[in-house]
Design an enzyme around this catalytic site. Structure first.
Site, PDB file in Angstrom:
ATOM      1  CB  SER A 140      -0.855   0.001   1.266  1.00  0.00           C
ATOM      2  OG  SER A 140      -1.489   1.251   1.427  1.00  0.00           O
ATOM      3  CE1 TYR A 153      -3.937  -2.912   5.205  1.00  0.00           C
ATOM      4  CE2 TYR A 153      -3.289  -0.616   4.955  1.00  0.00           C
ATOM      5  CZ  TYR A 153      -3.674  -1.823   4.390  1.00  0.00           C
ATOM      6  OH  TYR A 153      -3.782  -1.921   3.022  1.00  0.00           O
TER       7      TYR A 153
HETATM    8  N1  LIG Z   1      -8.784  -1.194  -1.089  1.00  0.00           N
HETATM    9  C1  LIG Z   1      -7.813  -0.335  -0.811  1.00  0.00           C
HETATM   10  O1  LIG Z   1      -8.050   0.889  -0.669  1.00  0.00           O
HETATM   11  C2  LIG Z   1      -6.390  -0.827  -0.684  1.00  0.00           C
HETATM   12  C3  LIG Z   1      -5.375   0.128  -0.712  1.00  0.00           C
HETATM   13  C4  LIG Z   1      -4.044  -0.305  -0.604  1.00  0.00           C
HETATM   14  C5  LIG Z   1      -3.761  -1.649  -0.470  1.00  0.00           C
HETATM   15  N2  LIG Z   1      -4.787  -2.559  -0.435  1.00  0.00           N
HETATM   16  C6  LIG Z   1      -4.419  -3.981  -0.260  1.00  0.00           C
HETATM   17  O2  LIG Z   1      -4.970  -4.745  -1.304  1.00  0.00           O
HETATM   18  C7  LIG Z   1      -5.176  -6.088  -0.873  1.00  0.00           C
HETATM   19  C8  LIG Z   1      -6.560  -6.556  -1.322  1.00  0.00           C
HETATM   20  O3  LIG Z   1      -7.536  -5.743  -0.691  1.00  0.00           O
HETATM   21  P1  LIG Z   1      -8.926  -5.379  -1.387  1.00  0.00           P
HETATM   22  O4  LIG Z   1      -9.021  -3.907  -1.446  1.00  0.00           O
HETATM   23  O5  LIG Z   1      -9.136  -6.168  -2.606  1.00  0.00           O
HETATM   24  O6  LIG Z   1      -9.920  -5.861  -0.209  1.00  0.00           O
HETATM   25  P2  LIG Z   1     -11.196  -6.848  -0.222  1.00  0.00           P
HETATM   26  O7  LIG Z   1     -12.084  -6.533  -1.360  1.00  0.00           O
HETATM   27  O8  LIG Z   1     -11.741  -6.773   1.159  1.00  0.00           O
HETATM   28  O9  LIG Z   1     -10.529  -8.281  -0.479  1.00  0.00           O
HETATM   29  C9  LIG Z   1      -9.725  -8.885   0.494  1.00  0.00           C
HETATM   30  C10 LIG Z   1      -9.464 -10.323   0.103  1.00  0.00           C
HETATM   31  O10 LIG Z   1      -8.655 -10.933   1.131  1.00  0.00           O
HETATM   32  C11 LIG Z   1      -9.297 -12.132   1.563  1.00  0.00           C
HETATM   33  N3  LIG Z   1      -9.017 -12.398   2.970  1.00  0.00           N
HETATM   34  C12 LIG Z   1      -9.211 -11.579   4.034  1.00  0.00           C
HETATM   35  N4  LIG Z   1      -8.925 -12.215   5.182  1.00  0.00           N
HETATM   36  C13 LIG Z   1      -8.548 -13.476   4.832  1.00  0.00           C
HETATM   37  C14 LIG Z   1      -8.159 -14.633   5.576  1.00  0.00           C
HETATM   38  N5  LIG Z   1      -8.132 -14.649   6.925  1.00  0.00           N
HETATM   39  N6  LIG Z   1      -7.849 -15.770   4.896  1.00  0.00           N
HETATM   40  C15 LIG Z   1      -7.903 -15.791   3.533  1.00  0.00           C
HETATM   41  N7  LIG Z   1      -8.264 -14.737   2.799  1.00  0.00           N
HETATM   42  C16 LIG Z   1      -8.593 -13.597   3.428  1.00  0.00           C
HETATM   43  C17 LIG Z   1     -10.778 -11.883   1.315  1.00  0.00           C
HETATM   44  O11 LIG Z   1     -11.477 -13.105   1.100  1.00  0.00           O
HETATM   45  P3  LIG Z   1     -12.466 -13.831   2.142  1.00  0.00           P
HETATM   46  O12 LIG Z   1     -13.174 -12.774   2.923  1.00  0.00           O
HETATM   47  O13 LIG Z   1     -13.341 -14.655   1.259  1.00  0.00           O
HETATM   48  O14 LIG Z   1     -11.544 -14.660   2.969  1.00  0.00           O
HETATM   49  C18 LIG Z   1     -10.733 -11.122  -0.006  1.00  0.00           C
HETATM   50  O15 LIG Z   1     -10.665 -12.009  -1.082  1.00  0.00           O
HETATM   51  C19 LIG Z   1      -4.979  -6.078   0.651  1.00  0.00           C
HETATM   52  O16 LIG Z   1      -3.736  -6.642   0.973  1.00  0.00           O
HETATM   53  C20 LIG Z   1      -4.991  -4.599   1.007  1.00  0.00           C
HETATM   54  O17 LIG Z   1      -4.185  -4.332   2.118  1.00  0.00           O
HETATM   55  C21 LIG Z   1      -6.088  -2.180  -0.549  1.00  0.00           C
END
Ligand SMILES: NC(=O)c1ccc[n+]([C@@H]2O[C@H](COP(=O)([O-])OP(=O)(O)OC[C@H]3O[C@@H](n4cnc5c(N)ncnc54)[C@H](OP(=O)(O)O)[C@@H]3O)[C@@H](O)[C@H]2O)c1
Length: 266
Positions: A140, A153
């Site tokens: 991030s 985080y």
């Molecule tokens: N969205 C943002 O603004 C943003 C910004 C910077 C970085 N990121 C990073 O991008 C990555 C993806 O995030 P996203 O925005 O796509 O969020 P998201 O839509 O909430 O997706 C998160 C994914 O992680 C999985 N996950 C969460 N806890 C888990 C666990 N205990 N075991 C296995 N899988 C798990 C969830 O699947 P299940 O719930 O089905 O397990 C889901 O597929 C993350 O690492 C986040 O830190 C996001």
């Protein structure tokens, strides 16, 4: 890219789901991991529709130790190989550090960092032996400059950046590449799924968030062009640039923005 075998964690939603579709459209074979099986089944079906010769999945809770090792073993068994790992699963914890108990930090560490470490640790020997492969760590912009009220985080995202930096040096000349992806605010379920402490109830939202699809395109491009580190948003690039020039000024700025967002949220 065709027939490359790609393992993606956090593939049931958001950036991971979009990344699965982007690799599927390149003709890659996919192994998808997350907890929600119905969502994984749907995503796998859509991947096959979009051109993936194989799209397999396993429901796995990566908050359990050794999950990363097990999914690599399962992927190698089912796809008979592994070329690309996208370590993406993660969630947020929002609130003042004093309201975040150590056990909450232990869990987010396991999901956001440790499980990725396990995955990469299990995947690398085979990649080094075959002389090819690529690792993607989805960190991030706040894995490069921490924000107040996101301490736990940020710790996990900084750790991913450190691992990528160290590995980049270790893997030079091995044929195995590594990319650190630093998205800014992206429109996904992430913000609703985040754990909030008692005093941090409502999520605030920037003016123009990124989309999961644009992050996914950047990830595929980073693998293809072996990019070392990618910052997606102009604001993110500005923040990192400013931090290099003047860490003190950036600290004041992030403190001001963080406090303002936090006050507006309740
Ligand atoms: N969205 C943002 O603004 C943003 C910004 C910077 C970085 N990121 C990073 O991008 C990555 C993806 O995030 P996203 O925005 O796509 O969020 P998201 O839509 O909430 O997706 C998160 C994914 O992680 C999985 N996950 C969460 N806890 C888990 C666990 N205990 N075991 C296995 N899988 C798990 C969830 O699947 P299940 O719930 O089905 O397990 C889901 O597929 C993350 O690492 C986040 O830190 C996001």
């Amino acid at each position: 890219m065709q027939h490359k075998k790609v393992l993606i964690t956090g593939a049931s939603a958001g950036i991971g789901e979009a990344t699965a579709y982007a690799f599927a459209e390149e003709g890659c074979e996919l192994f998808l991991v997350a907890r929600r099986s119905e969502r994984l089944e749907q995503v796998a079906g859509e991947c096959r529709r979009r051109g993936a010769p194989h799209a397999l999945w396993t429901a796995h809770d990566l908050s359990q130790p050794d999950g990363g090792t097990l999914i690599v073993q399962e992927c190698r068994r089912q796809l008979q190989g592994l070329d690309v790992v996208v370590s993406n699963a993660g969630y947020g914890v929002v609130g003042p550090m004093v309201e975040i108990p150590p056990e909450t930090v232990a869990r987010i560490w396991q999901v956001n960092f440790q499980s990725g470490y396990e995955t990469i640790h299990a995947a690398l020997p085979g990649m080094i032996e075959q002389g090819s492969g690529h690792i993607v760590l989805v960190s991030s912009v706040i894995g490069r400059r921490a924000m107040p009220y996101s301490s736990a985080y940020c710790v996990t995202k900084f750790a991913q950046a450190a691992l990528a930096e160290a590995l980049w040096g270790e893997l030079r000349g091995s044929g195995v590449g590594i990319s650190l992806i630093c998205p800014g605010f992206t429109e996904t379920e992430f913000h609703e799924a985040a754990t909030r402490t008692e005093s941090a109830q409502v999520a605030s939202r920037p003016f123009r968030p990124d989309t999961a699809e644009s992050v996914a395109r950047v990830i595929v491009d980073a693998v293809r062009r072996r990019r070392r580190e990618v910052h997606l948003t102009g604001l993110g690039r500005m923040l990192i640039g400013l931090n290099r020039l003047s860490p003190a000024l950036t600290a004041r700025l992030t403190a001001w923005v963080g406090r303002r967002q936090y006050k507006e949220s309740h």
